[in-house]
Motif scaffolding. Structure first.
Motif, PDB file in Angstrom:
ATOM      1  N   LYS A 158      14.520 -28.541  -2.329  1.00 19.19           N
ATOM      2  CA  LYS A 158      13.187 -28.656  -2.341  1.00 19.19           C
ATOM      3  C   LYS A 158      12.802 -28.211  -0.730  1.00 19.19           C
ATOM      4  O   LYS A 158      11.516 -28.041  -0.741  1.00 19.19           O
ATOM      5  CB  LYS A 158      12.932 -30.025  -2.682  1.00 19.19           C
ATOM      6  N   LYS A 159      13.410 -28.472   0.055  1.00 23.50           N
ATOM      7  CA  LYS A 159      13.393 -28.251   1.359  1.00 23.50           C
ATOM      8  C   LYS A 159      13.414 -26.784   1.598  1.00 23.50           C
ATOM      9  O   LYS A 159      12.971 -26.278   2.816  1.00 23.50           O
ATOM     10  CB  LYS A 159      14.483 -28.924   2.567  1.00 23.50           C
ATOM     11  N   GLY A 160      13.948 -25.912   0.842  1.00 24.88           N
ATOM     12  CA  GLY A 160      13.879 -24.633   1.031  1.00 24.88           C
ATOM     13  C   GLY A 160      15.239 -24.256   1.743  1.00 24.88           C
ATOM     14  O   GLY A 160      15.279 -22.761   2.045  1.00 24.88           O
ATOM     15  N   ILE A 161      16.274 -24.954   1.740  1.00 28.12           N
ATOM     16  CA  ILE A 161      17.301 -24.441   2.303  1.00 28.12           C
ATOM     17  C   ILE A 161      18.389 -23.735   1.389  1.00 28.12           C
ATOM     18  O   ILE A 161      19.064 -22.969   1.670  1.00 28.12           O
ATOM     19  CB  ILE A 161      18.137 -25.704   2.947  1.00 28.12           C
ATOM     20  N   LEU A 162      18.225 -24.418   0.299  1.00 26.05           N
ATOM     21  CA  LEU A 162      19.086 -23.591  -0.904  1.00 26.05           C
ATOM     22  C   LEU A 162      18.342 -22.625  -1.585  1.00 26.05           C
ATOM     23  O   LEU A 162      17.277 -23.235  -2.203  1.00 26.05           O
ATOM     24  CB  LEU A 162      19.858 -24.638  -1.632  1.00 26.05           C
ATOM     25  N   LYS A 163      18.646 -21.491  -1.721  1.00 21.78           N
ATOM     26  CA  LYS A 163      17.889 -20.348  -2.548  1.00 21.78           C
ATOM     27  C   LYS A 163      18.486 -20.286  -4.067  1.00 21.78           C
ATOM     28  O   LYS A 163      19.477 -20.067  -4.240  1.00 21.78           O
ATOM     29  CB  LYS A 163      18.245 -19.146  -1.842  1.00 21.78           C
ATOM     30  N   VAL A 164      17.447 -20.697  -4.747  1.00 26.50           N
ATOM     31  CA  VAL A 164      17.677 -20.527  -6.304  1.00 26.50           C
ATOM     32  C   VAL A 164      17.602 -19.144  -6.723  1.00 26.50           C
ATOM     33  O   VAL A 164      16.843 -18.460  -6.489  1.00 26.50           O
ATOM     34  CB  VAL A 164      16.684 -21.373  -7.129  1.00 26.50           C
TER      35      VAL A 164
END
Length: 152
Positions: A112-118
């Motif tokens: 949700k914080k945008g650290i992990l890319k889906v």
């Protein structure tokens, strides 16, 4: 736990991916995921690999198996990164939990914080219906340091 990966110039240390009782390199994991036969849950079908060969101008035989087509693509300049992105190969929340000793809520928070890319999703059956879970960038998983995860 880490290894130098030859296809990435030897500049970055890449984490091995635990898959059942094995530890696979990024390249082995991508090949295994793309070449496995998982029915409707396959990342890529043989026809898709044949189409990619045609687009790249690679001559092939219809008698080749998926893993032989994959090897042919790699031998003719196709990159593991391109194949992983094209077919949505990634690491699951479980991979992050097992590797970094964090919870599923921590993984979702990082997402949700945008650290992990889906990069994709996989389908599973639970509670009598189909559900979908995200897959995260496999290269990010393999190169992110434990200190970064712990600090976040």
């Amino acid at each position: 736990m880490t290894t130098l990966s030859p296809n990435f110039g030897g500049k970055k240390k890449m984490r091995k991916i635990k898959y059942f009782d094995n530890e696979l390199s990024i390249e082995e994991y991508i090949k295994m995921q793309i070449c496995k036969n998982a029915g409707t849950q396959s990342f890529a079908y043989k026809d898709q690999l044949c189409d990619l060969c045609e687009k790249m101008g690679i001559t092939y035989s219809d008698k080749l198996k998926k893993d032989e087509l994959f090897d042919l693509l790699i031998a003719n300049g196709c990159d593991y990164t391109l194949l992983a992105q094209k077919y949505g190969v990634g690491a699951s929340s479980k991979n992050y939990q097992d590797t970094f000793a964090i919870t599923h809520k921590d993984v979702k928070r990082l997402e949700k914080k945008g650290i992990l890319k889906v990069v994709g999703e996989y389908r599973f059956r639970a509670y009598g219906k189909y559900m979908y879970a995200p897959l995260y960038d496999i290269f990010q998983f393999a190169s992110i340091s434990e200190e970064v995860i712990k600090n976040i």
